[in-house]
Each structure stands twice: as C-alpha cells, then as structure tokens.
Design an enzyme around this catalytic site. Structure first.
Site, short mmCIF file in Angstrom:
data_model
loop_
_atom_site.label_atom_id
_atom_site.label_comp_id
_atom_site.label_asym_id
_atom_site.label_seq_id
_atom_site.Cartn_x
_atom_site.Cartn_y
_atom_site.Cartn_z
N HIS A 186 81.43 14.63 -87.16
CA HIS A 186 79.90 14.52 -86.65
C HIS A 186 79.47 15.48 -85.86
O HIS A 186 78.69 16.02 -84.23
CB HIS A 186 79.41 12.85 -85.93
CG HIS A 186 79.82 11.75 -86.41
ND1 HIS A 186 78.92 11.35 -87.61
CD2 HIS A 186 80.02 11.09 -87.16
CE1 HIS A 186 79.04 10.68 -88.29
NE2 HIS A 186 79.96 10.13 -87.86
N SER A 316 75.78 44.30 -83.59
CA SER A 316 74.23 44.28 -82.23
C SER A 316 74.51 45.54 -82.38
O SER A 316 75.68 46.61 -82.44
CB SER A 316 74.85 43.43 -81.13
OG SER A 316 73.27 43.59 -80.47
N LYS A 322 79.76 43.54 -79.51
CA LYS A 322 79.61 42.12 -80.17
C LYS A 322 80.33 41.75 -81.69
O LYS A 322 79.67 43.08 -82.27
CB LYS A 322 78.42 41.34 -80.21
CG LYS A 322 78.27 40.15 -80.23
CD LYS A 322 76.72 39.67 -80.11
CE LYS A 322 75.83 38.35 -81.05
NZ LYS A 322 76.58 38.08 -82.25
N GLU A 329 78.66 34.67 -92.97
CA GLU A 329 77.43 34.86 -93.48
C GLU A 329 77.17 35.81 -95.25
O GLU A 329 76.04 35.40 -95.76
CB GLU A 329 76.73 35.51 -92.33
CG GLU A 329 77.10 35.41 -90.98
CD GLU A 329 76.78 36.28 -90.06
OE1 GLU A 329 76.18 37.30 -90.66
OE2 GLU A 329 76.84 35.59 -89.00
#
Length: 461
Positions: A186, A316, A322, A329
């Site tokens: 969970h 980025s 970053k 992805e």
C-alpha cells in the site's frame, strides 16, 4: 465550384516519397488513389513475410509441376528481393485499406511480376494473378503473413530480449543478495525484504510472460495458406499448403504447418487476439518494473532514494543538476501504447464476418508494432537502467533499522496490541524498535536482537 475541403497538414519531406522506378501496376495505383486516410504503410516485418511466403508458394507450385522452372525461378528471386527489403518503396498502400489486405497482396503480385520480367534472361510472360498468385487468395495470404511475421519477430527478437532482461535482473540481484531493505505494501512500510528478493519478483514476471509467448508460437506457426478465398481451397492443389509450410520450415528456424481448420484461420483472428493479450500482459509487467524503479530512485533528498540510476541526460531545461528516470518513462509510454494496441486488435478481431475478417491490415500493423516496442523496451531497460543502477546501502540500512513494522516479529510472544504500542512509540519518538522493546518488554536484549534481525525476517526458514 470552390473546393472548401479543409487542407491537410503537409507531412512530406523535401525528398519525394515516390519511387524512382515504379514496378507496381494498375491495381496498386487504384489503391494509392483510393486509400489516403493516413501515412501508415505496411511495416518491414510484414513485407518480409509477404516476400518469403510468395517465394515459397512459387517453389511449391513448381514442385507440383504447375509452374515451369523459368517462371518459378524468376518469381522466387523477385519475391526474395522483397523479403530482404530491396523494394520497400514499391509498397505505399495505406494500412487503412480494404479489410482483407487485397490491395497489399495485389501490390506484391504486380511488383513481383514486373521484377521477374526484368530479372529473367529471356522475356517471360508472368502474370500477377495467374502466376505469382497461383493457388493463393488475399484471404489466406494476408492472415498467413500476420502469423509468419509475428512468429518470426517473437522468436528472433522479443523472446531473446525478454531472456536478456531476465538474466540482467538476475545478475543485479546477485550483486545485492545480502542487502536488506524495507518492503512496502500500500506504499507503506512493511516487513523487510532483500533487494535480491525484490528484483527476483521482477525477473519472474519477465520469465512468466516469456513462457506464455513461447507457447503461442505453436499456434502462430499454423498458417491459413491453402484455404484460398473462403477456406475450401478452391483453385489450389490439395498438397499445396503442406508443401509451402514445409518449405518455410526448411527456410526458417520454426516449424510451420497448415492450419487445423482453414475456415477458422481465414474467418477469425483469434490467435492474433490471444497473442496480443499476452503482449499486453508483458507491457503490464514492464510497466510495474519501470514504476518500481522510478519510485525507488525518487529523490535524491525528498524521495525514497534507494536506487541510483545512470545519469543519461539533463533532466530539466530550467533546474540545473536535475536528473530524471528517462528510460523507465520511455518504456512506460511504449507499454501504454501496447496496452492500447491490444484494444485495437481485440476490436479488429471482432470483425470476423462470416468467412473473412475485414481488419487484417490493421491487425498486422498493430501486432507487429507491439512486438517491436516490447523488444526494444526490454533491451533498453536492461542496458540503460538495470546494468548501471546501484543501491544506496546507507539510506536503506537507516530505514530498515527504524522500520516500526519490525515489531511484527514479536507478535507471537507479546501479542498484537503490545506490539502495536511499541511500533507507535518507536515511530513517534524516532527510536528503533529494539530500543523501545527493551523498555516495554521483559525479553532479553540478546533475544530481541535475534528476533528483530532484518535478515532473519526475510526468510521463513
């Protein structure tokens, strides 16, 4: 009258998409004029299958003494050129065409006939239908090419890619066999698990779909060829199908046979639908693995930060330093496409009306796309993510030590309620379960250390 139709966006490049030499004929030209719904063409693996099948059919007809040696040789050579990709610029018919794929079959017949005449030493009168298409119909050729292309892609590309991914995962698991981390259910802290155990779950997902796809090969290797128009085999020799499949078996590293029932093979695409369902399952598995990796590598300060992924590119255009999980992805997007493709193939499979499915080109294009996307995604995950990822052992050890759920190991001694009290106190006071258990129980420190050892808790033996 003024033409008020909306103008289409020009997708053409500076170079013309028309072939410099045209080998197709009038039927293909009609199809090019009729079917202008998209820029999608039949993919290379399908054209390979089409050329390979046409070549095998010519050889079979010669063996049956229905086609003389000169014609058979010329047709075989021309079809083999198509199989190897020498004339892809001759196959410009839109995927969204007549549902049987007749235009693509006629396209191949015309191109092969023209090439045969060009390649032969002596001028031959080779007819696209009478000679190249002898003993065949679009209705059995196109379904056969769907099976042939899918079987070859799965056997040569997807299964090896999945095997490679599973092996790469196993190798990474071996690197961190003794690294114990916090399990999660969970999305919340749960009992400890080794990193090897977590990765083994991913590996087994891959091996599971591998086994399912391997089983599909048997049915994909059953071909509709020989059924001609409606499954009765009209205008073809009774031994034609068995000879064609024998020739294909000799050429390729797969065992092909005629369909068990040609009426089913031509009127339905249930095998393609079934294969697509397993491709969807494969996409779901790769999605699960990719999402786990994204979560585990999140951070570096305000996420889980248990994994460090290879830094492949800037993350980025505005935030310096970053780094993003770009490959997971990309794989997720590919898998999303495959899952959507399964819906397309399912709906297309429903279009089996009486003796023919009328969405064959769409099934062919979509099935091939799914297989290729999953093959490349598996390789990308293995090479650009799994191989180079490392584990943040310091962060993991700190999290495990303060995991309040470790108290589960004491439930059999002190009960659920007392254990819950220890867990809540440990969490609220930022203490370890060991320290709180020493305060609230009479169990010796030595026994507590043994009972709360995270590594011991990763095995029930």
């Amino acid at each position: 009258m003024q033409d008020n139709r909306p103008q289409k966006f020009d997708n053409e490049t500076s170079e013309s998409s028309s072939p410099s030499n045209i080998f197709y004929g009038v039927e293909t030209t009609k199809a090019l004029n009729n079917f202008t719904l998209s820029d999608l063409k039949m993919p290379r693996p399908f054209l390979w299958a089409l050329g390979t099948l046409k070549s095998s059919c010519a050889q079979a007809n010669h063996e049956l003494q229905l086609l003389n040696a000169d014609k058979a040789t010329a047709i075989t050579l021309a079809a083999d050129e198509i199989a190897t990709g020498s004339h892809d610029d001759q196959f410009l018919v839109d995927v969204f065409q007549t549902g049987s794929g007749t235009s693509t079959n006629m396209n191949a017949n015309e191109v092969i006939a023209s090439l045969s005449k060009r390649n032969s030493k002596n001028p031959l009168d080779i007819h696209p239908n009478d000679d190249v298409n002898m003993g065949q119909s679009s209705n059995d050729v196109i379904p056969s090419c769907i099976h042939l292309s899918a079987a070859k892609l799965i056997a040569d590309e997807l299964l090896p890619a999945l095997q490679y991914l599973a092996d790469t995962l196993d190798q990474k698991a071996n690197e961190y066999h003794d690294t114990i981390k916090t399990g999660r259910t969970h999305l919340m802290d749960a009992m400890p698990i080794s990193f090897a155990q977590e990765i083994s779950g991913w590996s087994e997902q891959v091996r599971y779909v591998y086994a399912q796809l391997e089983q599909h090969l048997t049915n994909l290797c059953k071909l509709a060829i020989g059924g001609t128009a409606v499954g009765t085999g009209v205008n073809t020799h009774p031994e034609f199908a068995s000879i064609v499949t024998r020739i294909l078996t000799d050429k390729l590293n797969l065992t092909f046979t005629p369909a068990d029932n040609h009426f089913r093979a031509i009127s339905a695409q249930d095998t393609a639908v079934s294969v697509s369902g397993t491709l969807k399952t494969t996409a779901v598995s790769l999605s699960k693995i990719s999402n786990d990796i994204r979560w585990l590598s999140s951070g570096p300060l305000n996420g889980l930060h248990e994994l460090h992924l290879p830094e492949l590119q800037k993350g980025s255009s505005i935030m310096p330093g970053k780094v993003n999980p770009v490959i997971p992805e990309a794989v997720l997007m590919a898998c999303t496409k495959v899952i959507g493709n399964d819906t397309t193939i399912t709906l297309a499979g429903q279009s089996g009306n009486f003796q023919l499915n009328t969405m064959l080109p769409l099934i062919a294009h979509t099935l091939i796309e799914s297989i290729q996307l999953l093959s490349s995604s598996s390789i990308a995950l293995a090479d650009k993510v799994i191989k180079g990822m490392t584990v943040n052992k310091t962060k993991i050890a700190q999290s495990v030590a303060k995991n309040p759920i470790l108290v589960t190991a004491l439930v059999h001694l002190i009960g659920y309620d007392k254990s819950a009290e220890i867990a809540k106190k440990a969490y609220s006071e930022n203490k370890t379960v060991l320290d709180v258990a020493k305060e609230l129980t009479e169990i010796s420190e030595t026994e507590l250390i043994k009972l709360l050892d995270p590594k011991r808790l990763t095995s029930n033996r």
